[in-house]
Design a protein around this motif. Structure first.
Motif, PDB file in Angstrom:
ATOM      1  N   TRP A 114       0.823  -1.206   0.000  1.00  0.00           N
ATOM      2  CA  TRP A 114       0.000   0.000   0.000  1.00  0.00           C
ATOM      3  C   TRP A 114       0.858   1.257   0.000  1.00  0.00           C
ATOM      4  O   TRP A 114       0.577   2.209  -0.724  1.00  0.00           O
ATOM      5  CB  TRP A 114      -0.936   0.012   1.196  1.00  0.00           C
ATOM      6  CG  TRP A 114      -2.057  -0.975   1.119  1.00  0.00           C
ATOM      7  CD1 TRP A 114      -2.579  -1.551  -0.006  1.00  0.00           C
ATOM      8  CD2 TRP A 114      -2.801  -1.492   2.220  1.00  0.00           C
ATOM      9  NE1 TRP A 114      -3.602  -2.401   0.339  1.00  0.00           N
ATOM     10  CE2 TRP A 114      -3.761  -2.381   1.697  1.00  0.00           C
ATOM     11  CE3 TRP A 114      -2.744  -1.298   3.586  1.00  0.00           C
ATOM     12  CZ2 TRP A 114      -4.667  -3.058   2.498  1.00  0.00           C
ATOM     13  CZ3 TRP A 114      -3.642  -1.974   4.391  1.00  0.00           C
ATOM     14  CH2 TRP A 114      -4.592  -2.853   3.843  1.00  0.00           C
ATOM     15  N   TRP A 155      -0.958   4.223  -1.206  1.00  0.00           N
ATOM     16  CA  TRP A 155      -2.159   3.921  -0.423  1.00  0.00           C
ATOM     17  C   TRP A 155      -3.372   3.636  -1.310  1.00  0.00           C
ATOM     18  O   TRP A 155      -4.493   4.012  -1.011  1.00  0.00           O
ATOM     19  CB  TRP A 155      -2.449   5.001   0.615  1.00  0.00           C
ATOM     20  CG  TRP A 155      -1.441   4.949   1.723  1.00  0.00           C
ATOM     21  CD1 TRP A 155      -0.307   5.709   1.809  1.00  0.00           C
ATOM     22  CD2 TRP A 155      -1.429   4.070   2.835  1.00  0.00           C
ATOM     23  NE1 TRP A 155       0.401   5.339   2.921  1.00  0.00           N
ATOM     24  CE2 TRP A 155      -0.269   4.347   3.587  1.00  0.00           C
ATOM     25  CE3 TRP A 155      -2.296   3.073   3.286  1.00  0.00           C
ATOM     26  CZ2 TRP A 155       0.058   3.667   4.750  1.00  0.00           C
ATOM     27  CZ3 TRP A 155      -1.974   2.405   4.456  1.00  0.00           C
ATOM     28  CH2 TRP A 155      -0.815   2.699   5.168  1.00  0.00           C
ATOM     29  N   ARG A 176      -6.985   4.099   6.304  1.00  0.00           N
ATOM     30  CA  ARG A 176      -5.591   4.510   6.126  1.00  0.00           C
ATOM     31  C   ARG A 176      -5.077   5.282   7.336  1.00  0.00           C
ATOM     32  O   ARG A 176      -3.960   5.042   7.797  1.00  0.00           O
ATOM     33  CB  ARG A 176      -5.462   5.365   4.864  1.00  0.00           C
ATOM     34  CG  ARG A 176      -4.083   5.930   4.677  1.00  0.00           C
ATOM     35  CD  ARG A 176      -3.988   6.819   3.459  1.00  0.00           C
ATOM     36  NE  ARG A 176      -2.694   7.478   3.404  1.00  0.00           N
ATOM     37  CZ  ARG A 176      -2.319   8.254   2.416  1.00  0.00           C
ATOM     38  NH1 ARG A 176      -3.133   8.481   1.390  1.00  0.00           N
ATOM     39  NH2 ARG A 176      -1.137   8.827   2.436  1.00  0.00           N
TER      40      ARG A 176
END
Length: 175
Positions: A101, A106, A117
């Motif tokens: 990620w 991300w 996140r």
């Protein structure tokens, strides 16, 4: 000297996916001679809480408690922190997917922004702080082996539900 901390974590969410969802996270610290210490936290109502957010929040609590313990010590031993979870999602976030990620900005494998996140980044920051003088390991366990943390998270939700009911059932109508 090595200081070992063993913790179990769990998150719980009632009405997951609905606007009236409530969630809590819990951490059980296993101590010597079968003793334990528990910590729990209710998740805020905004953004809408989810089970996955509660699971990551439970990991955050465990990492915060490990840092607190490290700061309490008059010496700085090498810490080994073991965190068990029954959440394959939380375990995957903290072990398998995180580096991908970060490398992908991300974005997950489906091309969407990674959910939670902010919580995952907070957990990674805390983990990095511990790893300056220690090691953090995550282990997935079946749900039946994580009953204590599950009970603590659900007890926090029960307490929240009782407090909400008491608030909504009391009135000041002059009687």
């Amino acid at each position: 000297m090595v200081y070992i901390m063993k913790m179990s974590v769990d998150g719980a969410c009632r009405n997951n996916g609905y606007s009236n969802a409530t969630a809590a996270a819990a951490c059980v610290i296993h101590k010597k001679w079968g003793r334990w210490e528990t910590w729990s936290r209710r998740l805020p109502s905004s953004p809408r809480p989810t089970n996955q957010a509660a699971e990551i929040t439970a990991i955050i609590i465990a990492l915060e408690k490990a840092i607190d313990k490290s700061n309490e010590m008059s010496f700085c031993p090498f810490m080994k922190v073991y965190i068990t979870t029954d959440s394959k999602y939380a375990h995957g976030c903290m072990t398998m997917w995180r580096d991908k990620w970060v490398d992908n900005g991300w974005v997950n494998a489906a091309g969407r922004d990674v959910a939670n996140r902010d919580l995952i980044e907070r957990a990674l920051e805390l983990e990095a702080e511990i790893e300056e003088h220690g090691d953090v390991r995550y282990e997935w366990v079946p749900r039946g082996e994580n009953t204590h943390a599950d009970e603590v998270a659900n007890r926090q939700l029960d307490d929240t539900d009782r407090a909400s009911y008491a608030d909504s059932s009391s009135s000041d109508d002059g009687w």
